[in-house]
Motif scaffolding. Sequence first.
Motif, PDB file in Angstrom:
ATOM      1  N   ALA A   1     -36.295 -15.087 -12.743  1.00 35.10           N
ATOM      2  CA  ALA A   1     -35.364 -15.264 -13.846  1.00 35.10           C
ATOM      3  C   ALA A   1     -35.214 -16.744 -14.178  1.00 35.10           C
ATOM      4  O   ALA A   1     -35.092 -17.583 -13.290  1.00 35.10           O
ATOM      5  CB  ALA A   1     -34.008 -14.656 -13.503  1.00 35.10           C
ATOM      6  N   GLY A   2     -35.228 -17.039 -15.459  1.00 38.27           N
ATOM      7  CA  GLY A   2     -35.167 -18.414 -15.910  1.00 38.27           C
ATOM      8  C   GLY A   2     -36.524 -19.066 -16.069  1.00 38.27           C
ATOM      9  O   GLY A   2     -36.614 -20.166 -16.630  1.00 38.27           O
TER      10      GLY A   2
ATOM     11  N   TYR B   1     -36.098  -8.560 -19.842  1.00 35.20           N
ATOM     12  CA  TYR B   1     -37.367  -8.692 -20.543  1.00 35.20           C
ATOM     13  C   TYR B   1     -38.532  -8.094 -19.783  1.00 35.20           C
ATOM     14  O   TYR B   1     -39.676  -8.190 -20.237  1.00 35.20           O
ATOM     15  CB  TYR B   1     -37.637 -10.164 -20.865  1.00 35.20           C
ATOM     16  CG  TYR B   1     -36.722 -10.689 -21.941  1.00 35.20           C
ATOM     17  CD1 TYR B   1     -37.050 -10.556 -23.282  1.00 35.20           C
ATOM     18  CD2 TYR B   1     -35.521 -11.291 -21.608  1.00 35.20           C
ATOM     19  CE1 TYR B   1     -36.197 -11.016 -24.266  1.00 35.20           C
ATOM     20  CE2 TYR B   1     -34.661 -11.750 -22.595  1.00 35.20           C
ATOM     21  CZ  TYR B   1     -35.007 -11.612 -23.921  1.00 35.20           C
ATOM     22  OH  TYR B   1     -34.157 -12.070 -24.892  1.00 35.20           O
TER      23      TYR B   1
ATOM     24  N   THR C   1     -35.216 -13.226 -18.443  1.00 31.33           N
ATOM     25  CA  THR C   1     -34.264 -12.499 -17.622  1.00 31.33           C
ATOM     26  C   THR C   1     -34.863 -11.143 -17.286  1.00 31.33           C
ATOM     27  O   THR C   1     -35.838 -10.709 -17.912  1.00 31.33           O
ATOM     28  CB  THR C   1     -32.924 -12.302 -18.342  1.00 31.33           C
ATOM     29  OG1 THR C   1     -33.092 -11.386 -19.429  1.00 31.33           O
ATOM     30  CG2 THR C   1     -32.388 -13.626 -18.870  1.00 31.33           C
ATOM     31  N   PRO C   2     -34.303 -10.441 -16.292  1.00 32.69           N
ATOM     32  CA  PRO C   2     -34.837  -9.116 -15.953  1.00 32.69           C
ATOM     33  C   PRO C   2     -34.862  -8.139 -17.121  1.00 32.69           C
ATOM     34  O   PRO C   2     -35.658  -7.200 -17.109  1.00 32.69           O
ATOM     35  CB  PRO C   2     -33.890  -8.643 -14.843  1.00 32.69           C
ATOM     36  CG  PRO C   2     -33.460  -9.897 -14.172  1.00 32.69           C
ATOM     37  CD  PRO C   2     -33.310 -10.891 -15.294  1.00 32.69           C
TER      38      PRO C   2
ATOM     39  N   SER D   1     -34.860 -11.098 -10.303  1.00 28.22           N
ATOM     40  CA  SER D   1     -33.584 -11.790 -10.242  1.00 28.22           C
ATOM     41  C   SER D   1     -33.476 -12.668  -9.009  1.00 28.22           C
ATOM     42  O   SER D   1     -32.606 -13.515  -8.911  1.00 28.22           O
ATOM     43  CB  SER D   1     -32.434 -10.788 -10.279  1.00 28.22           C
ATOM     44  OG  SER D   1     -32.526  -9.882  -9.198  1.00 28.22           O
TER      45      SER D   1
ATOM     46  N   CYS E   1     -37.115 -18.864 -20.568  1.00 29.26           N
ATOM     47  CA  CYS E   1     -35.755 -18.430 -20.213  1.00 29.26           C
ATOM     48  C   CYS E   1     -35.698 -16.919 -20.020  1.00 29.26           C
ATOM     49  O   CYS E   1     -34.818 -16.235 -20.537  1.00 29.26           O
ATOM     50  CB  CYS E   1     -34.775 -18.887 -21.299  1.00 29.26           C
ATOM     51  SG  CYS E   1     -33.030 -18.792 -20.833  1.00 29.26           S
TER      52      CYS E   1
ATOM     53  N   ARG F   1     -36.261 -18.350 -27.783  1.00 25.89           N
ATOM     54  CA  ARG F   1     -36.710 -18.036 -26.434  1.00 25.89           C
ATOM     55  C   ARG F   1     -38.221 -17.853 -26.371  1.00 25.89           C
ATOM     56  O   ARG F   1     -38.860 -18.332 -25.439  1.00 25.89           O
ATOM     57  CB  ARG F   1     -36.012 -16.765 -25.946  1.00 25.89           C
ATOM     58  CG  ARG F   1     -36.217 -16.443 -24.483  1.00 25.89           C
ATOM     59  CD  ARG F   1     -35.687 -15.045 -24.166  1.00 25.89           C
ATOM     60  NE  ARG F   1     -34.288 -14.892 -24.529  1.00 25.89           N
ATOM     61  CZ  ARG F   1     -33.272 -15.108 -23.696  1.00 25.89           C
ATOM     62  NH1 ARG F   1     -33.491 -15.487 -22.446  1.00 25.89           N
ATOM     63  NH2 ARG F   1     -32.032 -14.940 -24.122  1.00 25.89           N
TER      64      ARG F   1
ATOM     65  N   VAL G   1     -39.760  -9.590 -14.536  1.00 20.98           N
ATOM     66  CA  VAL G   1     -38.870 -10.721 -14.303  1.00 20.98           C
ATOM     67  C   VAL G   1     -37.931 -10.343 -13.172  1.00 20.98           C
ATOM     68  O   VAL G   1     -37.161  -9.387 -13.284  1.00 20.98           O
ATOM     69  CB  VAL G   1     -38.076 -11.091 -15.556  1.00 20.98           C
ATOM     70  CG1 VAL G   1     -37.238 -12.345 -15.289  1.00 20.98           C
ATOM     71  CG2 VAL G   1     -39.011 -11.318 -16.734  1.00 20.98           C
TER      72      VAL G   1
END
Length: 123
Positions: free
Chosen positions: A14-15, A89, A86-87, A123, A84, A66, A121
């Motif tokens: 993530a990120g 996506y 995140t899960p 976490s 950027c 993004r 993605v």
Amino acid sequence: QVQLVESGGGLVQAGGSLRLSCAASGRSFSNDAMGWFRKKPGRQWDFVAAISQSEDTQYEDSAKGRFTISRDNTKNTVFLQMNCLTPAYTSVYFCGATCRHPFTSRWADYDAWGHGPQVTVSS
């Protein structure tokens, strides 16, 4: 026969970021608009981004700022830079080619598709 070959999928934290590539062959790439879609289980195709022959772009709301879609006509390749992440996506991502101009967000307008690499993605 149009063929699209995707690469660049995989696992990212993530990120983090990923860059998807889609190489086209079989017809004039420069005459096609290109797009990216995501497909999650139990859902229909969701539009992500599209790019025209002249490199004008269109994005879904969540992708704005993004994701960046781009193309290199000398390499017959379209890219999707995903930042950027995140899960949410996590999905299978497909590139498509269409003769609709300047571009289209309709899945049915695309007549050639890549194989859809998985993007995960964590976490």
